[in-house]
Write an enzyme that holds these catalytic residues in place. Structure first.
Site, short mmCIF file in Angstrom:
data_model
loop_
_atom_site.label_atom_id
_atom_site.label_comp_id
_atom_site.label_asym_id
_atom_site.label_seq_id
_atom_site.Cartn_x
_atom_site.Cartn_y
_atom_site.Cartn_z
N HIS A 71 70.87 43.81 70.42
CA HIS A 71 70.37 44.90 69.58
C HIS A 71 70.01 44.37 68.20
O HIS A 71 70.24 43.20 67.89
CB HIS A 71 71.36 46.05 69.50
CG HIS A 71 72.64 45.72 68.80
ND1 HIS A 71 73.57 44.86 69.34
CD2 HIS A 71 73.15 46.13 67.63
CE1 HIS A 71 74.60 44.76 68.52
NE2 HIS A 71 74.37 45.51 67.46
N HIS A 73 71.05 44.80 65.04
CA HIS A 73 71.93 44.55 63.89
C HIS A 73 71.93 43.07 63.54
O HIS A 73 71.94 42.22 64.42
CB HIS A 73 73.35 45.02 64.19
CG HIS A 73 73.50 46.51 64.02
ND1 HIS A 73 74.54 47.20 64.56
CD2 HIS A 73 72.74 47.41 63.38
CE1 HIS A 73 74.42 48.49 64.25
NE2 HIS A 73 73.32 48.64 63.55
N ASP A 75 74.14 41.09 62.46
CA ASP A 75 75.22 40.25 62.97
C ASP A 75 74.99 39.86 64.43
O ASP A 75 75.78 39.17 65.03
CB ASP A 75 76.60 40.90 62.75
CG ASP A 75 76.68 42.30 63.31
OD1 ASP A 75 75.62 42.86 63.65
OD2 ASP A 75 77.79 42.85 63.40
N HIS A 76 73.88 40.34 64.98
CA HIS A 76 73.53 39.93 66.35
C HIS A 76 72.17 39.23 66.45
O HIS A 76 71.87 38.63 67.46
CB HIS A 76 73.56 41.15 67.28
CG HIS A 76 74.95 41.64 67.52
ND1 HIS A 76 75.67 41.32 68.64
CD2 HIS A 76 75.77 42.39 66.74
CE1 HIS A 76 76.87 41.87 68.56
NE2 HIS A 76 76.96 42.52 67.42
N HIS A 160 74.24 52.03 71.87
CA HIS A 160 74.95 51.66 70.64
C HIS A 160 74.09 52.06 69.45
O HIS A 160 74.46 52.90 68.64
CB HIS A 160 75.20 50.16 70.70
CG HIS A 160 75.72 49.56 69.44
ND1 HIS A 160 76.83 50.03 68.82
CD2 HIS A 160 75.29 48.50 68.73
CE1 HIS A 160 77.06 49.28 67.75
NE2 HIS A 160 76.14 48.35 67.68
N GLU A 205 82.29 43.09 73.52
CA GLU A 205 82.74 43.10 72.15
C GLU A 205 83.97 43.99 72.08
O GLU A 205 84.12 44.91 72.88
CB GLU A 205 81.61 43.73 71.34
CG GLU A 205 81.58 43.32 69.92
CD GLU A 205 80.37 43.96 69.25
OE1 GLU A 205 80.23 45.17 69.37
OE2 GLU A 205 79.60 43.22 68.64
N HIS A 416 84.19 39.10 69.52
CA HIS A 416 83.84 39.94 68.39
C HIS A 416 84.92 40.98 68.12
O HIS A 416 84.71 42.18 68.22
CB HIS A 416 82.49 40.64 68.66
CG HIS A 416 81.75 41.00 67.41
ND1 HIS A 416 81.98 42.16 66.73
CD2 HIS A 416 80.79 40.35 66.74
CE1 HIS A 416 81.18 42.22 65.70
NE2 HIS A 416 80.44 41.12 65.67
#
Lengths: 600, 531
Positions: A71, A73, A75-76, A160, A205, A416
């Site tokens: 996705h 974000h 942090d990904h 999400h 996660e 995570h």
């Protein structure tokens, strides 16, 4: 055919830590990178994953078969241009359409903050983001994508954030499922959740591993109550958010509440992305929830009446207001600026609707810190109220357990999350499902041995013949033995009848016969003895084919019986029994009967 | 392996494939050409249609004046229009395990099959197919229910009587299977049985067969299907297109290595070039407007209309039609226009990239925003007060037997300034116009059918090389009216296996292997001898 060893995971930054996700999976000889995130709490090299785990020098293309982004974000996906353009990777990068649309905007936004505002160098450029996005192959939900002849991937709806996906990765009969965060509410979306695909490993996660969250409606009510109370007493509400995702849902919530309560206090959404972001939601409405989809023709939920664009001068306006500002963890930018202005007044409130990474101001104030050290040695007294509302849709324990129940993995791998919380979840999973649960630290490798079954092509003739032997209706619950020849040729396995195997391999058939001599005393002539044996066998062995042949032999199925006597003593008879290899099973029956007859 | 053919209409197929003990229905097309035998359903009382003389046979022995009306020299049935259903007697339809839908035009008979035959299986379709299919069904139901007709004509269907009727009623086939339109309740129930699938998704049926939809390039979410086991492969090719219009391009390579390829849904206008037709459409439209007349475009509310609007978007300015109002009238007009914008994944590459900007993929969003295109649910309500002439009206139904189009025919038919432009290929325009004769209005026939033509399909078959081809018998000979055109038929080696309504074909298949798995416990004990 031996055991095939399965999957290895050198993890980079996704282990027992919340911050950035980047996982490497080796499955059936293929290497796949899952997510390529960036740590928001660091400003130095530690911000990006350490790709030297994969190779010390040279490009990553030779070592990776594909990269999959779950996705948008950061942090990904924040390290994606760094990985593909600065370290070097030219292979395919898979992500869903909404992720492909939104990811470059967030990357560019992030680049601007880092390079233009903070003046950092050694960072990726706008052109690199563009070049990186050219390597992206969009994924559709449920589409089976053949990366190469052996590696296939399939995306599922994860719910999400807009466009978030779970991925099922399969090589031969080995498979892995990777999911960021499962939203329990994902099930209300039309697309089915996930099949009972029984992966060898489920990687999930575990950000909220210990929380079993209360109902969404409760939290929404709580949120509205807090906002309302603050407004009533003339305070200002700051809601730090990421431009896309939960922010839109909270906007819908406030918009309808304002409408219903006829409130007049202004609501602002920090500049830039707002309109664009809402536009994405409109065009990708098939990726949002059922309620929004159903009504979109009559009224598009993302056209707001009460929510207006924010201008930085508004922060000093007197009177109550609600401001959504980016970024979500108060680590930089507009949300931080507004926070600094409002922090001194206890009438005000900041609502953190998502998780905050260690090192960010968001994390500090959530942990009760009331004095903050700012740049230039200044300290900031935090007097305003700090509220935390878990609206961010990371996986919680309940969601993960539900997912395990659906997918039935053979092993579980948690990433995570914070070590202590993950330990708790690990125990719960091992207890409830009796499957192994791994939680490797950063840079650690978890190896899982798989034990796949072997695909074989069986000749239809053989299958039908063997089926017929068991009577008209085979009992599916009862195991049965079948005979055939397994041929291994050019990587393919075939199970055929032995006749066909001989023919295909160009081999001659050799008949193997066994002969047994039985000595006995019998006064009758040879033909009489044979006839006695014949009539006796005939009377005892019902249902067998027994023949008396003119050449002086008796045949029981494939067993041949002959009688001869020696020249010296006509009473001493020799019985010759001869049978083929296949006829072995009847032989002993026949022999016993004959012997019993003769010794009577 | 057997194929049961339940529809004789080559572009509205309905076939059932029995393969490895699964029973799979391929498409569920509804033949609507039967409605041409019925009188139009006017929205507003029409003195002309209500005063038509009843029909009595010449010798006076048969009197059907209540059921049949003489109109413009032809005899029409005066009752709610009826559709010709797929054959229901050839096999027990309750044994069907799954129905695979290839595009939204080929699912219109679904409620008849899923609701009244004891069907308990699953229907597979893509999301755009389901959503737009629902709109098209809703539209037809709405058209019918808006003008309720109590009378149901049945006497004329009596074999003895039908024989005595004038053509084309006399020659109508299977009239006893004709049925009235379903209700919205039946539509909802039928569509609740649909399971959504994405392109290239592999769906396992009972562990025996795997089915997978492939992009076919014809309409939003349209698909061809692969039905295969580990060793056998059947391709089902329905409406497909190689032209660059709005949908995702056709996936051809996945059709390779088929044992059998079932070929349906070729173009109904093999001699009409869609691009040329589009040009003619625009120039006739502009000519009529400039002369002060109105343009009527009878059309379906989804599909080619998106391309027509896109073409007009570019054409309006250059032809200085900026002030001409364009109206789109249908109970589902708004939904159709909105839905088209949210299926980015199913669109061609160009349109996909627009969404990343983010901009709506179709330019009709801009036409609506700038008030050049207006849409209304019907001629009643807002439309009647806002309506200005000269104008262009897009409305249904293309058969001209029901829907708002009937009203515009009555309204504009008498003036030679007006023009009707036919773009849908499903109905013969002369038959469609028959109950409105004599007409003063100009008629232009520009059928736009983007489906594969014979040239394209031969090239495709050469590339994908199926062992056997099965197709409707219509494709194995030149069209009746052009019997010399041997290029308008399929010529293959081995020759294609033709089918017609009620055919049962034994498909040439030799299955030799089946896939089994050796458990790890067993495979560990295998000792092998090199030879």
């Amino acid at each position: 055919i031996g055991k095939i060893t399965g999957c290895v995971f050198p993890l980079q930054g996704a282990g027992q830590d919340v911050g950035r996700s980047c996982i490497l999976v080796s499955i059936g000889g293929k290497n796949i990178m899952l997510d390529c995130g960036m740590h928001m709490g660091y400003n130095d090299d530690r911000r990006f994953p350490d790709f030297s785990y994969i190779t010390q020098n040279g490009r990553l293309t030779d070592f990776l078969d594909c990269v999959i982004i779950s996705h948008f974000h950061l942090d990904h996906c924040g390290a994606l241009p760094y990985m593909s353009e600065m370290v070097g990777y030219d292979g395919p990068i898979y992500m869903t359409h909404p992720t492909k649309a939104i990811c470059p905007i967030l990357l560019e936004d992030f680049r601007k903050i880092t390079v233009d505002k903070k003046g950092e160098t050694n960072f990726f450029t706008s052109q690199m983001i563009k070049d990186c996005m050219k390597k992206v192959v969009p994924l559709n939900l449920h589409q089976t994508v053949q990366v190469d002849d052996e590696l296939e991937i399939k995306a599922y709806y994860a719910g999400h954030v807009l466009g978030a996906a779970m991925v099922h990765i399969k090589v031969g009969s080995e498979s892995v499922v990777y999911t960021v965060s499962v939203n329990k509410y994902a099930k209300s979306h039309i697309s089915a959740w996930i099949d009972k695909c029984r992966p060898d490993i489920l990687i999930s996660e575990s950000t909220y591993a210990t929380t079993i969250r209360d109902s969404k409606r409760c939290r929404e009510r709580d949120f509205l109550k807090k906002v309302h109370e603050t407004i009533e007493r003339g305070g200002k509400v700051l809601i730090p958010v990421f431009a896309l995702g939960r922010a839109q849902e909270l906007c819908i919530l406030l918009e309808t509440f304002w409408e219903r309560m006829n409130l007049k206090a202004p609501i602002y959404f920090s500049t830039g992305l707002t309109e664009k972001a809402n536009h994405y939601y409109k065009l990708f409405i098939t990726w949002t929830n059922q309620k929004i989809r159903k009504t979109f023709v009559q009224r598009n939920m993302f056209e707001f009446k009460h929510i207006k664009a924010f201008d930085r001068s508004y922060a000093d306006n007197p009177g109550p207001m609600v401001v959504f500002a980016t970024p979500g963890m108060l680590h930089a930018g507009q949300s931080l600026q507004i926070f600094k202005k409002w922090a001194g007044n206890e009438k005000n409130m900041v609502i953190m609707p998502g998780y905050c990474v260690q090192g960010t101001i968001g994390h500090k104030i959530l942990n009760g810190q009331r004095k903050l050290e700012m740049e230039g040695r200044a300290t900031l007294d935090v007097k305003l109220q700090v509220e935390y509302m878990s609206f961010s849709a990371h996986a919680d324990a309940k969601g993960i357990m539900q997912l395990i129940r659906m997918a039935e993995p053979r092993n579980m791998l948690l990433v995570h999350g914070e070590a202590v919380k993950m330990e708790f979840l690990k125990g719960k999973i091992e207890q409830e499902f009796s499957i192994d649960c791994y939680m490797p630290a950063n840079g650690e490798t978890a190896t899982v041995t798989t034990n796949p079954s072997v695909p074989v092509d069986i000749s239809l003739n053989l299958l039908k013949r063997e089926m017929a032997l068991g009577g008209p209706l085979p009992d599916p619950k009862k195991p049965r033995t079948m005979h055939g020849t397994l041929i291994m040729k050019e990587n393919s396995l075939k199970l055929v009848s032995s006749e066909q195997a001989l023919k295909e391999l160009g081999l001659n058939e050799h008949q193997l016969r066994f002969t047994c001599r039985v000595q006995l005393q019998d006064p009758h002539s040879d033909p009489d003895t044979l006839h006695r044996i014949y009539t006796h066998l005939k009377s005892v062995l019902k249902g067998y084919t027994i023949q008396h042949l003119p050449d002086g032999t008796v045949m029981v199925e494939s067993i041949v019986i002959k009688v001869s006597s020696s020249a010296e003593d006509t009473n001493a008879k020799v019985l010759l029994l001869s049978w083929s290899y296949q006829g072995g099973e009847y032989f002993f029956t026949a022999l016993c009967i004959v012997k019993r007859l003769m010794y009577q | 392996m057997k194929l049961y053919c339940l529809s004789g209409h080559p572009t509205l197929p309905c076939n059932v494939l029995k393969f490895k003990s699964t029973t799979i229905m391929l498409d569920c097309g509804l033949d609507t050409t039967s409605v041409l035998n019925f009188l139009p359903l006017p929205l507003v009382h029409s003195p002309r249609l209500s005063k038509l003389p009843g029909w009595i046979s010449k010798d006076g022995t048969i009197n059907l004046e209540k059921e049949l009306k003489d109109c413009a020299g032809r005899v029409f049935v005066d009752s709610q229009p009826e559709f010709c259903l797929p054959e229901r007697e050839l096999l027990d339809l309750s044994t069907i395990d799954v129905i695979l839908i290839s595009n939204y035009h080929c699912m219109m008979a679904l409620p008849y099959i899923t609701e009244h035959t004891g069907f308990t299986g699953t229907v597979y379709a893509t999301e755009p197919t389901l959503q737009i299919g629902r709109l098209l069904m809703e539209e037809v139901v709405n058209f019918m229910e808006r003008v309720p007709k109590a009378q149901s004509a049945t006497c004329w269907k009596n074999k003895e009587i039908q024989r005595m009727l004038p053509g084309p009623l006399k020659d109508a086939v299977d009239v006893w299977t004709w049925k009235r339109c379903y209700s919205m309740q039946e539509v909802n129930s039928a569509l609740s049985k649909v399971q959504l699938v994405g392109y290239s998704q592999k769906v396992e049926l009972f562990g025996a067969v795997q089915v997978s939809p492939l992009s076919s390039g014809y309409s939003l979410g349209s698909s061809n299907w692969i039905i295969q086991s580990h060793h056998e492969k059947v391709s089902y090719v329905s409406g497909s297109s190689l032209l660059t219009t709005h949908p995702q391009p056709m996936d051809q390579s996945s059709l390779k290595n088929s044992d059998v390829l079932i070929l349906t849904g070729l173009t109904q206008m093999p001699t009409a070039n869609p691009d040329g037709m589009l040009g003619e459409f625009c120039s006739n439209l502009a000519m009529t407007i400039r002369a002060g007349g109105n343009v009527l475009v009878p059309c379906y509310s989804s599909g080619v209309i998106y391309d027509l609007l896109e073409c007009l978007y570019q054409f309006i300015e250059s032809a200085s039609l900026g002030t001409t109002p364009f109206y789109f009238i249908s109970p589902v007009a708004n939904s159709s226009l909105e839905f088209s914008q949210i299926f980015a994944e199913w669109l061609c590459h160009n349109k996909q990239t627009k969404v990343y900007l983010p901009e709506p993929p179709f330019p009709h969003a801009e036409l609506i925003q700038t008030n050049k295109l207006k849409h209304y649910p019907s001629i009643h309500g807002d439309f009647s007060s806002e309506f200005r002439q000269p104008c262009v009206v897009f409305t249904g139904h293309p058969s001209l037997r029901f829907g708002d189009v009937v009203h515009f025919m009555e309204l504009w038919g008498k003036s030679s300034l007006n023009t009707i432009i036919f773009t849908e290929p499903d109905f013969s325009y002369l038959d469609a116009l028959a109950p409105y004769q004599p007409l003063a209005m100009k008629c232009v026939y520009c059928p736009i059918d983007t489906r594969l033509n014979f040239h394209q399909v031969s090239k495709l078959l050469k590339e994908v090389q199926p062992l056997h081809v099965v197709c409707p018998e219509q494709y194995t000979q030149p069209p009746l009216t052009q019997s010399h055109r041997s290029d308008l038929m399929l010529e293959l080696q081995p020759p294609p296996m033709p089918y017609r309504r009620c055919s049962v074909l034994n498909l040439p298949f030799r299955r030799r292997y089946e896939r089994v798995y050796i458990l790890p416990e067993v495979s560990e004990q295998v000792v092998h001898f090199p030879l």
